[in-house]
Each structure stands twice: as C-alpha cells, then as structure tokens.
Write an enzyme that holds these catalytic residues in place. Structure first.
Site, short mmCIF file in Angstrom:
data_model
loop_
_atom_site.label_atom_id
_atom_site.label_comp_id
_atom_site.label_asym_id
_atom_site.label_seq_id
_atom_site.Cartn_x
_atom_site.Cartn_y
_atom_site.Cartn_z
N ASP A 1 0.85 -1.20 0.00
CA ASP A 1 0.00 0.00 0.00
C ASP A 1 0.88 1.25 0.00
O ASP A 1 1.79 1.38 0.83
CB ASP A 1 -0.87 -0.05 1.27
CG ASP A 1 -1.90 1.06 1.31
OD1 ASP A 1 -2.37 1.48 0.24
OD2 ASP A 1 -2.25 1.50 2.43
N VAL B 1 -9.34 0.26 3.51
CA VAL B 1 -9.87 0.60 4.83
C VAL B 1 -8.77 0.42 5.88
O VAL B 1 -8.19 -0.67 5.99
CB VAL B 1 -11.04 -0.34 5.22
CG1 VAL B 1 -11.78 0.23 6.44
CG2 VAL B 1 -12.00 -0.59 4.08
O1 G3H Z 1 -4.24 3.23 1.87
C1 G3H Z 1 -4.99 3.12 2.86
C2 G3H Z 1 -6.22 3.83 2.96
O2 G3H Z 1 -6.48 4.64 1.91
C3 G3H Z 1 -7.04 3.81 4.16
O3 G3H Z 1 -7.69 5.03 4.43
O4 G3H Z 1 -7.47 5.10 6.90
O5 G3H Z 1 -9.05 6.54 5.71
O6 G3H Z 1 -9.48 4.12 5.85
P1 G3H Z 1 -8.47 5.21 5.79
ZN ZN Z 2 -4.51 5.26 0.92
#
Ligand code: G3H
Ligand code: ZN
Length: 305
Positions: free
Chosen positions: A82, A231
């Site tokens: 990610d 998420v």
């Molecule tokens: O890359 C991870 C996310 O975009 C998670 O976003 O913490 O707002 O759920 P969030």
């Molecule tokens: Zn993100």
C-alpha cells in the site's frame, strides 16, 4: 490456499459490480481478524501492508504472516503493498512475494509519476504481478484540509485516461472526495466525477481513505468502477477502542492475549460489515479466481518459455 494476484480479483469485481476490501494490517491479531472475517463471509480479500507497517513489523514478519494466514484460509487472499514510495520499495516487495504492488507518485509532477510507474509496470508484467498507481491526490486529514483543497486535488478524467495508457497499470487510485484517516464517515464522494472517470478509464479503480466516506456514497461509486476499497482507520478505531474498554473492565489484567483478542474480535466485525457493504460476501468462489495457484504460476511459466 496460496496467495492470488489482485488482477483477476479486481476484474471479476468490475464485471460483477462489487468491490474487494483492501484492509491494512500491522500485527498478527489484525491479520487474523481480517482473514477470519473473509472466511466467515466467504469473501475474497486484499491484505495490505503500508510503508508504516513495514517499518513497524519488518518486511519479513509482515509478508510471512500474511502468507501463513492465506495458506490456512479457503478464500482468495492478495498480499498488496500500500502506497509504495519508490521503485526500490516495489522491487523489494516483489522479491518478498507480494502479489500486488502500488506506487504512489501522487506528490510528484505528472511526468515523474508516469516515468516511475511505467518502470515498475515493466518490471512486474513479465512475472504477472499487477501494479496500482495514484493520479490526483487523496489528502491526509491531519493536514486539516479544506473542501477547496480536496476538490483541487481530485483526479481529472482526461488525464486519467492518458495516465492509464502511458503506464500500463492494472488499477488506478482516484481522488474523488475522500480524505485519508478521517475518524467520522461523513464525506460525500463526487459521483459525477466517478461517472466521467468510468467513461474514460476501463480498468478497475481504487478508493483510498474510505473510513471517512459515507457508505451510501461508497456503494454508488462501486457502480462506476470502484473495485478495490482501502480501509484502515475504522479498523484501527475498532481494535484500539476494544482494548481501551478492556483496560477499564479488567484493570488488573497482565495477560496481553485477553486484551488483544478483544481487539481482534472488534476489528473482525467491522471487516464483515464492510464485506457485506461492498458486495464481496459470498464471492470467494464465484468468479474464476477459485484456482489461484494456476494464475500466479502460469504467469511465471509464461516468462520462462
Ligand atoms: O491506503 C490506505 C487507505 O487509503 C485507508 O484510508 O485510513 O481513511 O481508511 P483510511
Ligand atoms: Zn490510501
């Protein structure tokens, strides 16, 4: 089941009008909670490891725990990087056995974002590993962003088409009104922009910062090509919330398992809810990705032939 790549998962989601949840994990209990939810819901799942998670747990721990979890699960599991910050980080994760990668060049000038993304795609294509990249910018709530700033950072549909063509990516992270790390889910997504993006972009799109977005808005965005939904914050809130409560309920406890297992259970329920909302529950065996080993190894053999 061995890990699968995100390519066929997201393609099936695009065709089936559902989205696969991509859940961030930093430790064993979070991974277990996510996998348990996927098994109970019979949902495909993407477990994603961020740069922060790599710094926290170490790449080897983080990736090996996900592989072990996938091995024991009877649903398709993807191990995804990610917000990969560089070409080098993507090489390292490819070598570590990740089955889906991301380069986040959203802070770079357009040309540099294209150049580095393309290099990563060229490296990954021969071994069948899909690459996600970001265009536009999903901002961070800690920066106290205004609505005007969020709007100015949104993805331009024409530029998105050009970016997809120039880079050869498998999925595109778009900025359509969500902001990372919000603790209340009240942001409305720009559905008109999603429609315009869908007309220009035929690959699966990715929603980042979903914790801060309204769920009805998310469900609508799925109809216009959002196939992967990231998420993190809502999972962290559930996990930490349960532990905080446990520390009040059991102030004399010194066994970490008694607290961490409550965090794991709370997180699992949030993940189950997300899977039902995204429409991925019950999709584990429905769409041609039920035989994961084949797709991954075929890609490798293809390279050797
Ligand atoms: O890359 C991870 C996310 O975009 C998670 O976003 O913490 O707002 O759920 P969030
Ligand atoms: Zn993100």
């Amino acid at each position: 089941m061995p890990l699968v790549t995100s390519k066929e998962l997201l393609q099936a989601a695009l065709e089936g009008h559902f989205a696969v949840g991509a859940f961030n994990a930093n430790n064993m209990e979070q991974i277990q909670g996510i996998i348990d939810a996927a098994v109970e819901e019979q949902s495909p799942v993407i477990l994603q490891v961020s740069q922060g998670a790599i710094d926290y747990a170490g790449l080897s721990y983080a990736s090996t725990m996900v592989k072990v979890a996938a091995q024991e699960a009877n649903v398709p599991v993807v191990l995804h990087l990610d917000h990969g910050s560089s070409f080098e980080q993507n090489v390292i994760c490819l070598r570590a056995g990740f089955t889906s990668l991301m380069f986040d060049g959203s802070k770079l000038p357009y040309e540099d974002n294209v150049r580095i993304t393309k290099q990563i795609v060229e490296m990954c294509t021969p071994v069948g590993i899909p690459v996600e990249a970001e265009l536009g910018k999903v901002l961070q709530s800690r920066d106290n962003v205004s609505e005007d700033e969020v709007r100015a950072a949104m993805t331009d549909p024409d530029q998105a088409r050009q970016f997809v063509e120039e880079t050869g990516i498998s999925s595109l992270a778009v900025a359509v009104g969500s902001v990372h790390a919000m603790t209340s889910a009240d942001a409305e997504l720009d559905i008109e922009r999603m429609k315009a993006l869908r007309e220009k972009v035929d690959i699966p799109m990715v929603l980042h910062g979903s914790s801060g977005a309204r769920e009805d808005s998310i469900v609508e965005a799925i109809q216009y090509g959002v196939c992967k939904i990231n998420v993190a914050t809502q999972l962290n809130m559930a996990f930490v919330g349960a532990i905080k409560q446990a520390s009040v309920d059991m102030p004399d406890n010194v066994d970490p398992r008694k607290w961490l297992s409550l965090g794991r259970d709370a997180l699992k329920e949030v993940v189950r809810h997300k899977m039902r909302t995204f429409g991925s529950s019950g999709q584990a065996t429905s769409s041609g990705f039920a035989s994961p080993a084949k797709s991954f190894r075929t890609a490798e053999l293809g390279h050797l032939e």
